[in-house]
Write a protein that holds these residues in place. Structure first.
Motif, mmCIF file in Angstrom:
data_model
loop_
_atom_site.group_PDB
_atom_site.id
_atom_site.type_symbol
_atom_site.label_atom_id
_atom_site.label_comp_id
_atom_site.label_asym_id
_atom_site.label_seq_id
_atom_site.Cartn_x
_atom_site.Cartn_y
_atom_site.Cartn_z
ATOM 1 N N ASP A 229 15.287 -0.854 37.022
ATOM 2 C CA ASP A 229 15.877 0.481 37.022
ATOM 3 C C ASP A 229 14.876 1.516 37.538
ATOM 4 O O ASP A 229 13.684 1.235 37.674
ATOM 5 C CB ASP A 229 16.452 0.857 35.654
ATOM 6 N N GLY A 243 17.237 8.854 31.717
ATOM 7 C CA GLY A 243 17.815 7.620 31.174
ATOM 8 C C GLY A 243 17.897 6.527 32.227
ATOM 9 O O GLY A 243 18.039 5.357 31.899
ATOM 10 N N ARG A 304 19.956 -4.190 22.840
ATOM 11 C CA ARG A 304 21.223 -3.861 23.510
ATOM 12 C C ARG A 304 21.012 -4.051 24.998
ATOM 13 O O ARG A 304 19.901 -4.336 25.435
ATOM 14 C CB ARG A 304 21.533 -2.396 23.242
ATOM 15 N N GLY A 306 20.827 -2.571 28.956
ATOM 16 C CA GLY A 306 20.253 -1.361 29.548
ATOM 17 C C GLY A 306 21.317 -0.543 30.261
ATOM 18 O O GLY A 306 22.371 -1.040 30.625
ATOM 19 N N ASP A 307 21.014 0.728 30.445
ATOM 20 C CA ASP A 307 21.904 1.612 31.171
ATOM 21 C C ASP A 307 21.026 2.422 32.128
ATOM 22 O O ASP A 307 20.155 3.156 31.656
ATOM 23 C CB ASP A 307 22.624 2.529 30.179
ATOM 24 N N GLU A 309 21.225 -0.546 34.010
ATOM 25 C CA GLU A 309 21.111 -1.946 34.435
ATOM 26 C C GLU A 309 22.421 -2.713 34.269
ATOM 27 O O GLU A 309 22.773 -3.562 35.096
ATOM 28 C CB GLU A 309 20.011 -2.652 33.631
HETATM 29 N N1 GLY Z 1 17.520 1.929 31.517
HETATM 30 C C1 GLY Z 1 16.688 1.793 30.393
HETATM 31 C C2 GLY Z 1 17.388 1.681 29.105
HETATM 32 O O1 GLY Z 1 18.582 1.454 29.027
HETATM 33 O O2 GLY Z 1 16.719 1.773 28.071
#
Ligand code: GLY
Ligand code: AMP
Length: 437
Positions: A229, A243, A304, A306-307, A309
């Motif tokens: 990311d 984020g 959890r 990733g966001d 990802e």
């Molecule tokens: N992209 C990093 C996270 O979700 O922590």
């Protein structure tokens, strides 16, 4: 079967999109969801930390599986709550699913400390010989010792608030005096609230980062496609941390030899460690890695996905996600093999003007109904419906994930779609994957 997914980000839209493709999924509810998840199922305004409310919702809607997107409910014990207050499946569903109770996918609060407490995660890695930066932990009790430790520590110094600090609790400091000042603020002045009552001081590792996603049933595991990311707001990885502004999968520098090291040195000992310590972990382990030379080191664990990802991982996952979730609950992941789409997927995140600082919400998003290439997917993050319009409702607003034969082609394709989308203040990076182009 009926499924409840907790969360409201781009991650949850991508998970909802994937769940929705399963023939096993009859009804999908997302709580609270966003304007994008509303197209995959039914949004519900439940609070993700109101465990009694979530349980009642499950009873009312005859939910058979709960999947938790973000860390907060896990760290606060949603799995523990359902363990203490289980919902029995009907005889018919119990037989069909080969489960007796409604499972909640995610670790219990103890296991979620892998993310919820940096000191817990570091000690876990130490116990199981998992490579990570050398560290010490300090609190008010050994504060002075900490100051002395910092006085002789090599630079840069990495300071980490032990607890959850909304992604802001890690400081990398090149100046010793500043490090001591920040260390003092963290422990003595609660700079990050209770999260920084304890501080992990860690050696700085220099290398390139990537994320590896493991789904474990506490005994067996599968590894999902890896991703990288882009956390900084500015082009060329400059400016403030966010984020996440985009992601790519697969990761070009994570070749077979390197991934074998990740497997042998990190993934296998992590799952074996969870099992050896009888930690009830049925869910995702997000392993933040750094490649130093040719060797992997763990920077952090998250409990959890990733966001952003997930917005590249889900499009590359060929398996039925509901089947994987059920296998996790049944501890049957050994019967599954992950199949990856060979194509590259990149995502580019569009954010509100001003983010990650102050920004306004409620801007009307135009262009969402444009016809787009079948190689692209729009995943909503901070969006909501207001007076019939889809409007911005957060810093990270939406991302466009695209398949391609190269990183450049996939990123270009996402940007082509983004050119047709507009809201006041829209910003996105145009260089996602830049080091691989
Ligand atoms: N992209 C990093 C996270 O979700 O922590
Ligand atoms: P964390 O919240 O632990 O993921 O840390 C946030 C970011 O700080 C990571 O993604 C890395 O970029 C950086 N970081 C954390 N620990 C280290 C370390 N020991 N050496 C170098 N960079 C680090």
């Amino acid at each position: 079967m009926n499924i409840l997914l907790l969360g409201s980000g781009g991650r949850e839209h991508a998970i909802a999109w994937k769940l929705n493709q399963s023939p096993l999924c009859d009804a999908l509810y997302i709580a609270p969801g966003n304007a994008g998840t509303a197209a995959c199922g039914t949004n519900s305004s439940l609070s993700i930390t109101d465990f009694a409310g979530i349980r009642q919702f499950c009873v009312d809607k005859a939910i058979h599986l709960v999947i938790v997107g973000p860390e907060e409910p896990l760290v606060k014990g949603v799995v523990d709550y359902f363990k203490a207050n289980p919902i029995a499946l009907s005889a018919e569903m119990a037989q069909a699913l080969r489960l007796s109770q409604v499972p909640v996918i995610g670790p219990d609060a103890f296991g979620a400390q892998l993310e919820g407490s940096k000191a817990f995660a570091k000690a876990f890695m130490d116990r199981h010989g998992i490579p990570t930066a050398a560290y010490r932990e300090f609190d008010a009790g050994n504060f002075q010792e900490g100051v002395e430790y910092l006085q002789s520590h090599s630079l840069p110094i990495v300071l980490k608030a032990d607890g959850l600090a909304a992604g802001k609790g890690v400081l990398i400091l090149n100046d010793r005096e500043e490090a001591i000042r920040e260390f003092t603020l963290m422990i003595r002045e609660s700079k990050f609230g209770d999260a920084s009552k304890k501080v992990v001081v860690e050696a700085f590792l220099s290398g390139i980062e990537l994320s590896v996603f493991v789904l474990t049933d506490g005994k067996n595991f599968v590894v999902l496609p890896e991703a990288k990311d882009y956390k900084r707001i500015g082009e060329g990885d400059t400016g403030l941390n966010t984020g996440g502004m985009g992601a790519v999968s697969p990761v070009p520098f994570a070749g077979a030899d390197f991934m074998q090291k990740v497997m042998d040195r990190v993934v296998v000992p992590t799952v074996a460690g969870l099992q050896a310590e009888s930690i009830d972990y049925k869910g995702f382990v997000f392993i933040g890695l750094i490649k130093v030379g040719d060797d992997p080191y763990v920077i952090e664990y998250n409990c959890r996905m990733g966001d952003p990802e997930t917005e590249v991982v889900m499009p590359r996952l060929k398996n039925d996600l509901v089947e994987l979730m059920l296998a996790t609950a049944r501890q049957e992941l050994d019967q599954h093999t992950v199949e990856q789409d060979a194509r590259i997927v990149c995502t580019v995140m569009a954010v509100s003007g001003g983010y990650p600082g102050d920004y306004e919400k409620g801007k009307i998003i135009k262009g969402l109904d444009q016809p787009i290439s079948s190689d692209s997917l729009i995943f909503h993050a901070g969006t909501a419906v207001k007076n019939g319009d889809i409007v911005t409702n957060g810093g990270r607003v939406l991302c466009v994930s695209s398949y391609g034969n190269s990183i450049s082609a996939a990123v270009q394709q996402s940007q082509n779609v983004l050119k047709g989308i507009d809201f006041e203040g829209i910003y996105y990076r145009t260089d996602i994957g830049f080091e691989f182009k």
